[in-house]
Design a protein around this motif. Structure first.
Motif: not given
Length: 200
Positions: A143-149, A153-158
Motif C-alpha cells: 500500500d502506498v498512502p497518498e503521495f503528491s507532486f 522524498d517522503e514516500l512511504e510503503i506498507q
C-alpha cells in the motif's frame, strides 16, 4: 398666486433635472466605432509571442487541464515495468497494480505552467523465498498512502502478506523487510512520471 407657485415649481424642476448619456451624436462627440474585417496578412505581421495553453488563451491567464486518464495509465505502465528484486533468501516482483486512484492536472497561470497530482496505490506482489529446506511461493501487497507532486522524498510503503501457514513470524518479518526494498525503485519510477507530467 396659485399660478405663480406652479410656475416657480416648474422652474425648480428644470434646474434640478438629471443629466444622462444621449445616443445621438453631437458636434463635439467622438465618432462611433466602425467594424473592420481582419485581414489574414495583418495577423502574420503581428509579433509572434510565445504562449502556453490553448489558442483561445493567448494571454495565458488561467487554464486547467485534467490529466487523470493519462496519469493513471502511465503510472500503471511504469510500475509494472519495474524489474524483479533478488534477495539473499529469495526474489519478488510487482505482479499487478490493483488500485491507482487520484488526480493529475496541468495549470497555466500568467503564462507559466504548473503541474500537480495526488495519488494512492496498491500493488500486488508475488515471490519465492527459501524457508527452511524448501522454497515457498508468497503473495502480498504494497500500500502506498497518498503521495503528491514534489513530495516523493517522503514516500512511504506498507507491506501486508497474504495468510501463509507454515511461515513463522520471524520469516514473515524477513519477507516484509525484503519487499520494502521496492521503495527505492518505486520512487525512481514516480520521479520519471513527474518529469513526464511537467513536460506535457
Amino acid at each position: 398666486m396659485e399660478g405663480g407657485a406652479a410656475l416657480s415649481g416648474e422652474k425648480a424642476e428644470a434646474t434640478a433635472s438629471y443629466t444622462y448619456w444621449v445616443r445621438e451624436a453631437s458636434t463635439d462627440a467622438a465618432p462611433l466605432p466602425v467594424p473592420k474585417k481582419i485581414d489574414p496578412a495583418d495577423l502574420c505581421e503581428q509579433p509572434n509571442q510565445a504562449h502556453l495553453g490553448s489558442a483561445w488563451n493567448r494571454a495565458g491567464t488561467w487554464e486547467e487541464k485534467n490529466l487523470n486518464k493519462w496519469a493513471t495509465d502511465r503510472i500503471k505502465e511504469l510500475i509494472v515495468s519495474m524489474e524483479s528484486l533478488e534477495f539473499t533468501g529469495g526474489k519478488a516482483e510487482i505482479a499487478e497494480v490493483t488500485r491507482c486512484s487520484g488526480d493529475a492536472f496541468l495549470v497555466i497561470v500568467r503564462n507559466k505552467k504548473r503541474a500537480g497530482y495526488t495519488y494512492e496505490l496498491t500493488l500486488k506482489v508475488k515471490g519465492e523465498w527459501h524457508i527452511g529446506e524448501e522454497k515457498k511461493n508468497i503473495k502480498g501487497h504494497i500500500d502506498v498512502p497518498e503521495f503528491s507532486f514534489g513530495e516523493l522524498d517522503e514516500l512511504e510503503i506498507q507491506v501486508k502478506l497474504s495468510e501463509e501457514k507454515d511461515v513463522s513470524p520471524q520469516d514473515k518479518q524477513r519477507i516484509i523487510h525484503d519487499i520494502k526494498l521496492f521503495l527505492q525503485p518505486l520512487r525512481e519510477k514516480l520521479l520519471q512520471f513527474e518529469e513526464e507530467l511537467k513536460s506535457r
